[in-house]
Design a protein around this motif. Structure first.
Motif, PDB file in Angstrom:
ATOM      1  N   UNK A   7     -70.268  40.612 -43.619  1.00  0.00           N
ATOM      2  CA  UNK A   7     -69.032  39.922 -43.236  1.00  0.00           C
ATOM      3  C   UNK A   7     -68.301  40.640 -42.110  1.00  0.00           C
ATOM      4  N   UNK A   8     -68.701  41.860 -41.793  1.00  0.00           N
ATOM      5  CA  UNK A   8     -68.065  42.608 -40.709  1.00  0.00           C
ATOM      6  C   UNK A   8     -68.847  42.503 -39.406  1.00  0.00           C
ATOM      7  N   UNK A   9     -69.993  41.860 -39.455  1.00  0.00           N
ATOM      8  CA  UNK A   9     -70.811  41.731 -38.244  1.00  0.00           C
ATOM      9  C   UNK A   9     -70.248  40.655 -37.327  1.00  0.00           C
ATOM     10  N   UNK A  10     -70.508  40.843 -36.028  1.00  0.00           N
ATOM     11  CA  UNK A  10     -69.925  39.953 -35.018  1.00  0.00           C
ATOM     12  C   UNK A  10     -70.372  38.500 -35.199  1.00  0.00           C
ATOM     13  N   UNK A  11     -71.626  38.274 -35.552  1.00  0.00           N
ATOM     14  CA  UNK A  11     -72.135  36.909 -35.632  1.00  0.00           C
ATOM     15  C   UNK A  11     -72.018  36.260 -36.999  1.00  0.00           C
ATOM     16  N   UNK A  12     -71.320  36.899 -37.926  1.00  0.00           N
ATOM     17  CA  UNK A  12     -71.219  36.356 -39.287  1.00  0.00           C
ATOM     18  C   UNK A  12     -70.435  35.047 -39.286  1.00  0.00           C
ATOM     19  N   UNK A  13     -70.976  34.057 -39.973  1.00  0.00           N
ATOM     20  CA  UNK A  13     -70.300  32.757 -40.114  1.00  0.00           C
ATOM     21  C   UNK A  13     -69.823  32.638 -41.566  1.00  0.00           C
ATOM     22  N   UNK A 192     -57.868  39.814 -43.409  1.00  0.00           N
ATOM     23  CA  UNK A 192     -57.684  39.963 -44.858  1.00  0.00           C
ATOM     24  C   UNK A 192     -58.849  39.337 -45.624  1.00  0.00           C
ATOM     25  N   UNK A 193     -59.329  38.190 -45.140  1.00  0.00           N
ATOM     26  CA  UNK A 193     -60.472  37.546 -45.786  1.00  0.00           C
ATOM     27  C   UNK A 193     -61.730  38.416 -45.660  1.00  0.00           C
ATOM     28  N   UNK A 194     -61.944  38.998 -44.484  1.00  0.00           N
ATOM     29  CA  UNK A 194     -63.118  39.871 -44.299  1.00  0.00           C
ATOM     30  C   UNK A 194     -63.025  41.101 -45.200  1.00  0.00           C
ATOM     31  N   UNK A 195     -61.825  41.650 -45.335  1.00  0.00           N
ATOM     32  CA  UNK A 195     -61.625  42.806 -46.202  1.00  0.00           C
ATOM     33  C   UNK A 195     -61.915  42.429 -47.661  1.00  0.00           C
ATOM     34  N   UNK A 196     -61.436  41.274 -48.054  1.00  0.00           N
ATOM     35  CA  UNK A 196     -61.626  40.824 -49.441  1.00  0.00           C
ATOM     36  C   UNK A 196     -63.110  40.661 -49.765  1.00  0.00           C
ATOM     37  N   UNK A 197     -63.876  40.145 -48.811  1.00  0.00           N
ATOM     38  CA  UNK A 197     -65.309  39.926 -49.047  1.00  0.00           C
ATOM     39  C   UNK A 197     -66.144  41.194 -48.848  1.00  0.00           C
ATOM     40  N   UNK A 198     -65.716  42.054 -47.918  1.00  0.00           N
ATOM     41  CA  UNK A 198     -66.623  43.111 -47.477  1.00  0.00           C
ATOM     42  C   UNK A 198     -66.281  44.531 -47.861  1.00  0.00           C
ATOM     43  N   UNK A 199     -65.018  44.820 -48.234  1.00  0.00           N
ATOM     44  CA  UNK A 199     -64.625  46.195 -48.499  1.00  0.00           C
ATOM     45  C   UNK A 199     -64.150  46.373 -49.943  1.00  0.00           C
ATOM     46  N   UNK A 200     -64.136  47.613 -50.375  1.00  0.00           N
ATOM     47  CA  UNK A 200     -63.624  47.931 -51.702  1.00  0.00           C
ATOM     48  C   UNK A 200     -62.104  47.726 -51.722  1.00  0.00           C
ATOM     49  N   UNK A 220     -60.139  37.420 -31.929  1.00  0.00           N
ATOM     50  CA  UNK A 220     -60.714  37.686 -33.254  1.00  0.00           C
ATOM     51  C   UNK A 220     -61.939  38.576 -33.151  1.00  0.00           C
ATOM     52  N   UNK A 221     -62.697  38.426 -32.081  1.00  0.00           N
ATOM     53  CA  UNK A 221     -63.883  39.270 -31.897  1.00  0.00           C
ATOM     54  C   UNK A 221     -63.484  40.743 -31.847  1.00  0.00           C
ATOM     55  N   UNK A 222     -62.419  41.052 -31.101  1.00  0.00           N
ATOM     56  CA  UNK A 222     -61.949  42.433 -30.999  1.00  0.00           C
ATOM     57  C   UNK A 222     -61.371  42.903 -32.329  1.00  0.00           C
ATOM     58  N   UNK A 223     -60.590  42.059 -32.989  1.00  0.00           N
ATOM     59  CA  UNK A 223     -59.973  42.435 -34.266  1.00  0.00           C
ATOM     60  C   UNK A 223     -61.028  42.796 -35.304  1.00  0.00           C
ATOM     61  N   UNK A 224     -62.047  41.961 -35.435  1.00  0.00           N
ATOM     62  CA  UNK A 224     -63.112  42.230 -36.409  1.00  0.00           C
ATOM     63  C   UNK A 224     -63.903  43.458 -35.994  1.00  0.00           C
ATOM     64  N   UNK A 225     -64.075  43.647 -34.684  1.00  0.00           N
ATOM     65  CA  UNK A 225     -64.771  44.840 -34.202  1.00  0.00           C
ATOM     66  C   UNK A 225     -64.044  46.115 -34.554  1.00  0.00           C
TER      67      UNK A 225
END
Length: 337
Positions: A7-13, A192-200, A220-225
């Motif tokens: 979920x933290x990868x650039x191309x994740x859908x 927040x959604x990426x954190x919920x799915x991908x991090x402790x 969003x690309x930079x933020x997720x990066x």
């Protein structure tokens, strides 16, 4: 620290796309005829870098393929595959039609003929479509009823400026999905959604997520990066939480990575234009074209070079100052970006 790195990868859908319901519904409605076995209109998706254009296109197609069994999909990054041959070959390769094709000797028309003979329904995403050396191939694909085309570009006028009248009229009549930059609150929700799915749990605070959103300035690309890089650092150091220092370093690193990726993606002619500005800038478009034409054997037109300049400005490689009459371009200082 990291529970699901995907979920933290650039191309994740993601399974759900944040704050793009209207755009998703619009694009879904354009492709809906496919569910009834009918041809779909071409869609033009535009917006700034990091607005989620590629994400929603892939998301809508995945949803479509969940509903319809015999629909194929293919994705072409036209910045990487900018020639007519490479674009057509990529589409055919995804469809399993390149086994006996020789890259160097197969005529382009034969590739189009093979696509014409293909009987399955297919959605083709042409990402960075304004990078195509020969935009006329959009017309060729548009003419094949078994193919539904999604053209993704930063700016529709720059896409239209390089195609002939027959294609301009068709593209202007297409469905247009226009996207704006994300607001900070929207970026916060995405993170927040990426954190919920991908991090402790408790790996990062809401305040830190807001800080990332602010630093990303709608991208969003930079933020997720930034989130990905900071989480990777914390995970590597066996930390339970992401620190402010990690975020600061991650922001610098992510900007540098995105910049380098944009530089590496430049076509040979775009790279010459960039190098001209690196050596001689700031320069006006006329001066840029003059120096560029001295370097290359087959120089592109002044209009095409202006398109190159606009593209590099959109990706924060160049900056422009002045009005259209006295405009000058210069390289962006990476330390000031």
């Amino acid at each position: 620290m990291i529970r699901d790195a995907r979920v933290l990868r650039a191309g994740f859908v993601p399974r759900e796309v944040e704050h793009r319901d209207a755009e998703v519904n619009h694009l879904s409605s354009v492709l809906e005829p496919i569910t009834n076995g009918e041809p779909a209109d071409t869609a033009v998706v535009t917006g700034p870098s990091g607005a989620g254009k590629t994400c929603i296109a892939k998301f809508v197609i995945e949803r479509l393929r969940e509903e319809v069994l015999d629909v194929e999909a293919t994705y072409v990054n036209c910045w990487r595959n900018y020639t007519r041959f490479r674009t057509l070959y990529t589409i055919l390769d995804d469809l399993g039609g390149t086994i006996d094709i020789h890259r160097q000797s197969t005529p382009h028309d034969e590739l189009v003929d093979r696509l014409q003979q293909y009987e399955g329904r297919t959605v083709v995403i042409l990402d960075e479509a304004d990078q195509l050396e020969d935009p006329g191939l959009i017309y060729d694909l548009h003419s094949l009823p078994q193919f539904a085309i999604i053209c993704i570009a930063n700016n529709e006028e720059e896409l239209f400026s390089r195609v002939d009248d027959r294609l301009v009229s068709r593209l202007r009549a297409s469905e247009h999905v226009r996207m704006e930059k994300y607001h900070n609150e929207q970026l916060f929700d995405i993170l927040q959604a990426r954190v919920r799915w991908g991090l402790e749990p408790d790996a990062i605070t809401d305040e830190q997520l807001y800080r990332i959103a602010d630093a990303a300035a709608g991208d969003a690309r930079l933020a997720i990066g930034i989130l990905r890089t900071a989480a990777s650092t914390a995970d590597r150091e066996n930390r339970d939480r992401i620190t402010d220092e990690m975020l600061f370093d991650a922001a610098e690193d992510s900007r540098a990575r995105i910049r380098q990726k944009s530089l590496d993606s430049l076509t040979p002619h775009q790279r010459v234009v960039y190098d001209v500005l690196d050596e001689h800038g700031p320069l006006s478009p006329g001066e840029i074209h003059e120096r560029y034409a001295e370097v290359v054997e087959d120089p592109r037109t002044k209009r095409t070079v202006r398109t190159y300049l606009a593209k590099m400005e959109q990706y924060n490689l160049l900056t422009a100052e002045g009005t259209s009459r006295d405009r000058e371009y210069a390289l962006v200082d990476p330390d000031a970006a």
